[in-house]
Design a protein around this motif. Structure first.
Motif, PDB file in Angstrom:
ATOM      1  N   LEU A 155       0.856  -1.181   0.000  1.00  9.51           N
ATOM      2  CA  LEU A 155       0.000   0.000   0.000  1.00  9.51           C
ATOM      3  C   LEU A 155       0.893   1.232   0.000  1.00  9.51           C
ATOM      4  CD1 LEU A 155      -2.916   1.096   0.167  1.00  9.51           C
ATOM      5  CD2 LEU A 155      -2.586   1.268   2.641  1.00  9.51           C
ATOM      6  N   VAL A 156       0.741   2.087  -1.007  1.00  6.94           N
ATOM      7  CA  VAL A 156       1.524   3.315  -1.128  1.00  6.94           C
ATOM      8  C   VAL A 156       0.716   4.452  -0.502  1.00  6.94           C
ATOM      9  CG1 VAL A 156       2.687   4.911  -2.691  1.00  6.94           C
ATOM     10  CG2 VAL A 156       2.589   2.466  -3.248  1.00  6.94           C
ATOM     11  N   VAL A 157       1.238   5.024   0.570  1.00  5.55           N
ATOM     12  CA  VAL A 157       0.588   6.139   1.265  1.00  5.55           C
ATOM     13  C   VAL A 157       1.202   7.428   0.731  1.00  5.55           C
ATOM     14  CG1 VAL A 157       0.084   7.189   3.500  1.00  5.55           C
ATOM     15  CG2 VAL A 157       0.227   4.683   3.290  1.00  5.55           C
ATOM     16  N   VAL A 158       0.382   8.266   0.094  1.00  3.52           N
ATOM     17  CA  VAL A 158       0.872   9.451  -0.604  1.00  3.52           C
ATOM     18  C   VAL A 158       0.451  10.707   0.152  1.00  3.52           C
ATOM     19  CG1 VAL A 158       0.874  10.733  -2.777  1.00  3.52           C
ATOM     20  CG2 VAL A 158       0.670   8.229  -2.799  1.00  3.52           C
ATOM     21  N   ALA A 159       1.422  11.536   0.500  1.00  2.00           N
ATOM     22  CA  ALA A 159       1.152  12.841   1.105  1.00  2.00           C
ATOM     23  C   ALA A 159       1.078  13.866  -0.016  1.00  2.00           C
ATOM     24  CB  ALA A 159       2.250  13.209   2.095  1.00  2.00           C
ATOM     25  N   GLY A 174      -0.485  -5.535  -7.703  1.00  2.00           N
ATOM     26  CA  GLY A 174      -0.188  -5.907  -6.322  1.00  2.00           C
ATOM     27  C   GLY A 174       0.042  -4.718  -5.416  1.00  2.00           C
ATOM     28  N   ALA A 175       0.030  -3.502  -5.985  1.00  5.76           N
ATOM     29  CA  ALA A 175       0.222  -2.287  -5.195  1.00  5.76           C
ATOM     30  C   ALA A 175      -1.045  -1.440  -5.258  1.00  5.76           C
ATOM     31  CB  ALA A 175       1.414  -1.485  -5.712  1.00  5.76           C
ATOM     32  N   GLY A 176      -1.539  -1.036  -4.098  1.00  2.00           N
ATOM     33  CA  GLY A 176      -2.648  -0.100  -4.014  1.00  2.00           C
ATOM     34  C   GLY A 176      -2.159   1.235  -3.500  1.00  2.00           C
ATOM     35  N   PHE A 177      -3.073   2.179  -3.312  1.00  2.00           N
ATOM     36  CA  PHE A 177      -2.659   3.492  -2.826  1.00  2.00           C
ATOM     37  C   PHE A 177      -3.722   4.084  -1.918  1.00  2.00           C
ATOM     38  CE2 PHE A 177      -4.875   4.386  -6.857  1.00  2.00           C
ATOM     39  CZ  PHE A 177      -5.772   5.366  -6.468  1.00  2.00           C
ATOM     40  N   HIS A 178      -3.269   4.978  -1.043  1.00  2.00           N
ATOM     41  CA  HIS A 178      -4.166   5.800  -0.242  1.00  2.00           C
ATOM     42  C   HIS A 178      -3.555   7.196  -0.186  1.00  2.00           C
ATOM     43  CE1 HIS A 178      -7.569   6.184   2.557  1.00  2.00           C
ATOM     44  NE2 HIS A 178      -6.849   7.183   3.045  1.00  2.00           N
ATOM     45  N   VAL A 179      -4.354   8.203  -0.549  1.00  2.00           N
ATOM     46  CA  VAL A 179      -3.873   9.579  -0.654  1.00  2.00           C
ATOM     47  C   VAL A 179      -4.283  10.349   0.595  1.00  2.00           C
ATOM     48  CG1 VAL A 179      -3.996  11.726  -1.971  1.00  2.00           C
ATOM     49  CG2 VAL A 179      -3.997   9.518  -3.165  1.00  2.00           C
ATOM     50  N   ALA A 198     -12.782   6.297  -1.350  1.00  2.00           N
ATOM     51  CA  ALA A 198     -12.346   5.259  -0.419  1.00  2.00           C
ATOM     52  C   ALA A 198     -10.832   5.215  -0.279  1.00  2.00           C
ATOM     53  CB  ALA A 198     -12.866   3.898  -0.871  1.00  2.00           C
ATOM     54  N   CYS A 199     -10.127   5.836  -1.223  1.00  2.00           N
ATOM     55  CA  CYS A 199      -8.659   5.850  -1.195  1.00  2.00           C
ATOM     56  C   CYS A 199      -8.144   7.241  -0.855  1.00  2.00           C
ATOM     57  CB  CYS A 199      -8.095   5.412  -2.542  1.00  2.00           C
ATOM     58  SG  CYS A 199      -8.565   3.749  -3.042  1.00  2.00           S
ATOM     59  N   LEU A 200      -8.941   8.048  -0.144  1.00  2.00           N
ATOM     60  CA  LEU A 200      -8.596   9.442   0.083  1.00  2.00           C
ATOM     61  C   LEU A 200      -8.979   9.849   1.502  1.00  2.00           C
ATOM     62  CD1 LEU A 200      -7.630  11.980  -1.647  1.00  2.00           C
ATOM     63  CD2 LEU A 200     -10.057  12.513  -1.854  1.00  2.00           C
ATOM     64  N   THR A 201      -8.075  10.556   2.175  1.00  2.00           N
ATOM     65  CA  THR A 201      -8.350  11.124   3.491  1.00  2.00           C
ATOM     66  C   THR A 201      -7.918  12.579   3.484  1.00  2.00           C
ATOM     67  OG1 THR A 201      -8.023   9.000   4.628  1.00  2.00           O
ATOM     68  CG2 THR A 201      -7.818  10.995   5.960  1.00  2.00           C
ATOM     69  N   LEU A 202      -8.786  13.469   3.940  1.00  2.00           N
ATOM     70  CA  LEU A 202      -8.482  14.898   4.010  1.00  2.00           C
ATOM     71  C   LEU A 202      -7.814  15.211   5.335  1.00  2.00           C
ATOM     72  CD1 LEU A 202      -8.826  17.688   2.649  1.00  2.00           C
ATOM     73  CD2 LEU A 202     -10.986  17.897   3.891  1.00  2.00           C
TER      74      LEU A 202
END
Length: 421
Positions: A155-159, A174-179, A198-202
């Motif tokens: 899981l790639v966590v992107v700032a 095989g790689a997902g993401f969450h922004v 669902a892949c985004l947090t403010l």
């Protein structure tokens, strides 16, 4: 409001005593006593010069300008009863590490081993060209991002603030993401319609990427959260799949042009993504048989088979790991209050090292278990009590860039980088 919730040295005398004890602890035992005395005196003289400059700056614009080059705005705003001992501490440590006995203790920096010149990089994992500055799509991907097919192993966590995220569509299978999306004013909408909700947090626009990472860890990935909190969608077929977290800024290619290739190297060979459903028993048997070996197939030749912290940034000479002193030098000209952040995170033991290894740009990978080894209270304390909420670009962000390795990995020699609380 103080940018740190930890205690500061109560006076310059207290700062002098603690700094001298810190220097004595790390000073080479083979050095003669006169060498320690000389180094301590030189560091104390430089620290006193800076505290005197801070006092003169109240009346002298030239001194104030010189002080502004060394101190971030949130530190200059501190009352002098707090600033002067803090300034003494930082100036002492920076000067002490310039003394030959401590300078000789600096470890060699780890160089990134580039593949041979005739290496044919897979074109499917190259970053998409960014939109031209000022164009309607600048800062946002032109098309809606697709949720990568599962199951995910990484899981790639992107700032992100307003960077182009179209490169996320080039993540390997095989790689997902969450922004973690920084709240931004118009013309950039905070919640990009191109990114699946669902892949985004403010998150608030404070604390650089460090605040975004810690928000993810505090809210979704720690010893107090569900083991499945990092996965989406949460169906039985995808459970227990994610075992590696990658943390990166919105444009990781500034710090590593081969970032996507390195992510691909974290996924076991033969990993398959699926569209259909499987019986739960079949999934459990398959996952048991595919227990990850973390066989590194990316660019770093010397990465361990099983890692606890994998540097994914690169410096100008290709170095993966750099070493800074306890004030951020030589890479950061301003004085970074690393000792205060260290004390807030880890307490008095172990003592702050004279040289801290870090990867440029806050770009790294860790096993999921390393993130879950600490409790939510630890990440909350880091997020709220170390100065990250003082500004959008606080000096504390440079401190965390140098401390991620110690948050997730025990210190060498068996010393822990803090308790698990």
């Amino acid at each position: 409001m103080l940018p740190f919730s930890t205690s500061f040295p109560a006076s310059i005398d207290e700062a002098r005593a603690s700094c001298t004890a810190w220097l004595r602890h790390h000073f080479p035992s083979s050095s003669p006593a006169s060498s320690f005395t000389s180094a301590a005196a030189a560091a104390a003289a430089e620290a006193s010069r800076w505290t005197s400059l801070a006092l003169v700056s109240l009346l002298s614009p030239a001194a104030a300008e010189q002080l502004a080059l060394a101190l971030a705005p949130e530190l200059r705003a501190l009352e002098h009863t707090i600033l002067l001992p803090l300034l003494y501490e930082m100036a002492f440590m920076r000067a002490a590490c310039k003394q030959l006995p401590l300078l000789n203790m600096k470890p060699p920096e780890t160089v990134y081993h580039r593949p041979a010149a005739n290496d044919q990089t897979d074109q499917n994992v190259q970053p998409a060209a960014p939109a031209a500055a000022g164009s309607p799509t600048a800062g946002f991907p032109a098309a809606a991002l697709r949720v990568p097919r599962g199951p995910w192993k990484v899981l790639v966590v992107v700032a992100r603030y307003d960077e182009d995220l179209s490169w996320l569509q080039s993540l390997p299978d095989g790689a997902g993401f969450h922004v973690m999306q920084k709240d931004s004013p118009p013309p950039h909408a905070s919640l990009s319609p191109q990114c699946p909700r669902a892949c985004l947090t403010l998150v608030p626009n404070v604390g650089r990427e460090s605040h975004s990472y810690l928000s993810f860890l505090a809210e979704r990935c720690n010893a107090d959260t569900s083991p499945h909190a990092v996965e989406w969608p949460q169906d039985k077929r995808r459970r227990r799949a994610v075992d590696t977290l990658v943390f990166a800024q919105g444009n990781p290619f500034d710090h590593n042009p081969r970032f996507l290739e390195d992510v691909r190297g974290l996924i076991p060979a033969g990993w398959q993504v699926e569209d259909g459903e499987e019986a739960e028993d079949d999934v459990e048997a398959k996952e048991a048989a595919e227990e990850p070996q973390h066989e590194w197939r990316g660019g770093a030749d010397d990465a361990p088979p099983r890692f606890t912290f994998l540097p994914l940034g690169q410096w100008h000479g290709g170095e993966r790991i750099l070493y800074s002193d306890p004030t951020g030098a030589p890479h950061q000209p301003r004085l970074v209050p690393l000792a205060r952040v260290w004390a807030q995170l880890f307490g008095a033991a172990p003592p702050l090292p004279p040289w801290l290894g870090f990867t440029p740009g806050g770009c790294f990978a860790i096993p999921l278990r390393a993130a879950r080894a600490r409790r939510r209270a630890f990440y909350e304390r880091a997020r709220r009590g170390c100065g990250l909420e003082a500004a959008a670009d606080p000096i504390a962000g440079h401190a965390f860039e140098r401390l991620w390795r110690y948050i997730f990995v025990p210190m060498e020699g068996g010393e822990e980088g803090g308790d698990g609380a």
